[in-house]
Scaffold this motif. Structure first.
Motif, PDB file in Angstrom:
ATOM      1  N   ASN A  17       7.214  -9.767  15.911  1.00  0.00           N
ATOM      2  CA  ASN A  17       8.543  -9.966  16.507  1.00  0.00           C
ATOM      3  C   ASN A  17       9.626 -10.132  15.452  1.00  0.00           C
ATOM      4  N   ASP A  18       9.456  -9.434  14.348  1.00  0.00           N
ATOM      5  CA  ASP A  18      10.443  -9.483  13.267  1.00  0.00           C
ATOM      6  C   ASP A  18      11.335  -8.248  13.375  1.00  0.00           C
ATOM      7  N   HIS A  19      12.100  -8.215  14.452  1.00  0.00           N
ATOM      8  CA  HIS A  19      12.895  -7.026  14.765  1.00  0.00           C
ATOM      9  C   HIS A  19      14.038  -6.786  13.791  1.00  0.00           C
ATOM     10  N   SER A  20      14.629  -7.849  13.256  1.00  0.00           N
ATOM     11  CA  SER A  20      15.724  -7.636  12.299  1.00  0.00           C
ATOM     12  C   SER A  20      15.190  -7.013  11.016  1.00  0.00           C
ATOM     13  N   GLU A  21      14.017  -7.460  10.560  1.00  0.00           N
ATOM     14  CA  GLU A  21      13.404  -6.862   9.372  1.00  0.00           C
ATOM     15  C   GLU A  21      12.987  -5.419   9.664  1.00  0.00           C
ATOM     16  N   PHE A  22      12.480  -5.190  10.872  1.00  0.00           N
ATOM     17  CA  PHE A  22      12.120  -3.831  11.280  1.00  0.00           C
ATOM     18  C   PHE A  22      13.334  -2.915  11.185  1.00  0.00           C
ATOM     19  N   ASP A  23      14.462  -3.357  11.719  1.00  0.00           N
ATOM     20  CA  ASP A  23      15.688  -2.551  11.684  1.00  0.00           C
ATOM     21  C   ASP A  23      16.135  -2.277  10.246  1.00  0.00           C
ATOM     22  N   LYS A  24      16.078  -3.307   9.394  1.00  0.00           N
ATOM     23  CA  LYS A  24      16.469  -3.131   7.984  1.00  0.00           C
ATOM     24  C   LYS A  24      15.547  -2.123   7.286  1.00  0.00           C
ATOM     25  N   GLU A  25      14.260  -2.258   7.523  1.00  0.00           N
ATOM     26  CA  GLU A  25      13.300  -1.368   6.869  1.00  0.00           C
ATOM     27  C   GLU A  25      13.420   0.068   7.392  1.00  0.00           C
ATOM     28  N   ALA A  26      13.639   0.211   8.674  1.00  0.00           N
ATOM     29  CA  ALA A  26      13.809   1.551   9.241  1.00  0.00           C
ATOM     30  C   ALA A  26      14.994   2.251   8.581  1.00  0.00           C
ATOM     31  N   GLU A  27      16.053   1.497   8.341  1.00  0.00           N
ATOM     32  CA  GLU A  27      17.223   2.054   7.667  1.00  0.00           C
ATOM     33  C   GLU A  27      16.925   2.331   6.190  1.00  0.00           C
ATOM     34  N   ALA A  28      16.261   1.375   5.533  1.00  0.00           N
ATOM     35  CA  ALA A  28      15.950   1.529   4.106  1.00  0.00           C
ATOM     36  C   ALA A  28      15.055   2.748   3.846  1.00  0.00           C
ATOM     37  N   TYR A  29      14.115   2.985   4.750  1.00  0.00           N
ATOM     38  CA  TYR A  29      13.210   4.131   4.596  1.00  0.00           C
ATOM     39  C   TYR A  29      13.809   5.417   5.178  1.00  0.00           C
ATOM     40  N   GLU A  30      15.049   5.304   5.683  1.00  0.00           N
ATOM     41  CA  GLU A  30      15.776   6.458   6.237  1.00  0.00           C
ATOM     42  C   GLU A  30      14.952   7.195   7.291  1.00  0.00           C
ATOM     43  N   LEU A  31      14.405   6.406   8.223  1.00  0.00           N
ATOM     44  CA  LEU A  31      13.586   6.983   9.288  1.00  0.00           C
ATOM     45  C   LEU A  31      14.481   7.547  10.388  1.00  0.00           C
ATOM     46  N   SER A  32      14.044   8.631  10.968  1.00  0.00           N
ATOM     47  CA  SER A  32      14.827   9.264  12.030  1.00  0.00           C
ATOM     48  C   SER A  32      14.798   8.394  13.286  1.00  0.00           C
ATOM     49  N   ASP A  33      15.828   8.551  14.108  1.00  0.00           N
ATOM     50  CA  ASP A  33      15.868   7.831  15.379  1.00  0.00           C
ATOM     51  C   ASP A  33      14.663   8.189  16.237  1.00  0.00           C
ATOM     52  N   MET A  34      14.252   9.445  16.199  1.00  0.00           N
ATOM     53  CA  MET A  34      13.099   9.888  16.987  1.00  0.00           C
ATOM     54  C   MET A  34      11.829   9.158  16.528  1.00  0.00           C
ATOM     55  N   TYR A  35      11.635   9.054  15.214  1.00  0.00           N
ATOM     56  CA  TYR A  35      10.459   8.356  14.673  1.00  0.00           C
ATOM     57  C   TYR A  35      10.474   6.894  15.116  1.00  0.00           C
ATOM     58  N   ILE A  36      11.616   6.237  14.948  1.00  0.00           N
ATOM     59  CA  ILE A  36      11.758   4.829  15.316  1.00  0.00           C
ATOM     60  C   ILE A  36      11.506   4.632  16.803  1.00  0.00           C
ATOM     61  N   ASN A  37      12.125   5.460  17.624  1.00  0.00           N
ATOM     62  CA  ASN A  37      11.958   5.339  19.075  1.00  0.00           C
ATOM     63  C   ASN A  37      10.510   5.573  19.499  1.00  0.00           C
ATOM     64  N   ASN A  38       9.852   6.549  18.872  1.00  0.00           N
ATOM     65  CA  ASN A  38       8.448   6.804  19.194  1.00  0.00           C
ATOM     66  C   ASN A  38       7.570   5.619  18.811  1.00  0.00           C
TER      67      ASN A  38
ATOM     68  N   ALA B 158       0.841  -1.201   0.000  1.00  0.00           N
ATOM     69  CA  ALA B 158       0.000   0.000   0.000  1.00  0.00           C
ATOM     70  C   ALA B 158       0.874   1.248   0.000  1.00  0.00           C
ATOM     71  N   TYR B 159       1.880   1.262   0.876  1.00  0.00           N
ATOM     72  CA  TYR B 159       2.767   2.425   0.973  1.00  0.00           C
ATOM     73  C   TYR B 159       3.492   2.683  -0.344  1.00  0.00           C
ATOM     74  N   SER B 160       3.875   1.624  -1.039  1.00  0.00           N
ATOM     75  CA  SER B 160       4.591   1.803  -2.305  1.00  0.00           C
ATOM     76  C   SER B 160       3.700   2.458  -3.358  1.00  0.00           C
ATOM     77  N   HIS B 161       2.388   2.342  -3.199  1.00  0.00           N
ATOM     78  CA  HIS B 161       1.457   2.952  -4.154  1.00  0.00           C
ATOM     79  C   HIS B 161       0.903   4.295  -3.687  1.00  0.00           C
ATOM     80  N   ASN B 162       0.572   4.391  -2.385  1.00  0.00           N
ATOM     81  CA  ASN B 162      -0.099   5.621  -1.922  1.00  0.00           C
ATOM     82  C   ASN B 162       0.837   6.607  -1.218  1.00  0.00           C
ATOM     83  N   GLY B 163       2.033   6.162  -0.840  1.00  0.00           N
ATOM     84  CA  GLY B 163       2.970   7.058  -0.164  1.00  0.00           C
ATOM     85  C   GLY B 163       2.442   7.597   1.154  1.00  0.00           C
ATOM     86  N   ASN B 164       1.420   6.951   1.711  1.00  0.00           N
ATOM     87  CA  ASN B 164       0.766   7.416   2.933  1.00  0.00           C
ATOM     88  C   ASN B 164       1.581   6.981   4.155  1.00  0.00           C
TER      89      ASN B 164
END
Length: 132
Positions: free
Chosen positions: A88-109, A67-73
């Protein structure tokens, strides 16, 4: 059109299986290629909400990512990331957070919001919303 309104109404009133079935019907329609990317993404998003509430967390996560790849929402991205945490897919979460260049604040929140939830039901009620 009419089918999306029916699906959205089912979803709004907690009829997740009929909602998913309607969204699937829309997505199988030959005219789907004529939909603007945002509308197509919103259908995927709402279908994923139905999956989530039915306990199909992995399928929901895959759908939110699509959905995100199409709507950018940002809501679709947030739901995708929360689905990874719930699974509980924390390794994938970490990879995706990096791939989407999310801020530490966003991730922590996001992690804080997930951890502060008393249980998955609480997370679902607070975090997952329909897109129009």
């Amino acid at each position: 059109g009419r089918k999306k309104k029916k699906a959205d109404t089912c979803l709004k009133y907690g009829k997740y299986f009929p909602a998913k079935k309607e969204y699937d019907s829309i997505l199988k329609n030959a005219d789907i290629s004529n939909l603007p990317p945002e509308e197509y993404g919103n259908i995927l998003h709402n279908r994923s909400i139905a999956c989530f509430y039915m306990g199909e967390y992995r399928e929901a996560g895959i759908g939110f990512k699509a959905a995100y790849s199409h709507n950018g929402n940002a809501q679709s991205l947030r739901h995708y990331l929360l689905s990874l945490l719930i699974n509980n897919d924390h390794s994938e979460f970490d990879k995706e957070a990096e791939a989407y260049e999310l801020s530490d604040m966003y991730i922590n929140n996001l992690i804080k919001r997930w951890r502060s939830s008393e249980d998955i039901l609480q997370t679902k009620k607070q975090s997952f919303m329909l897109t129009e």
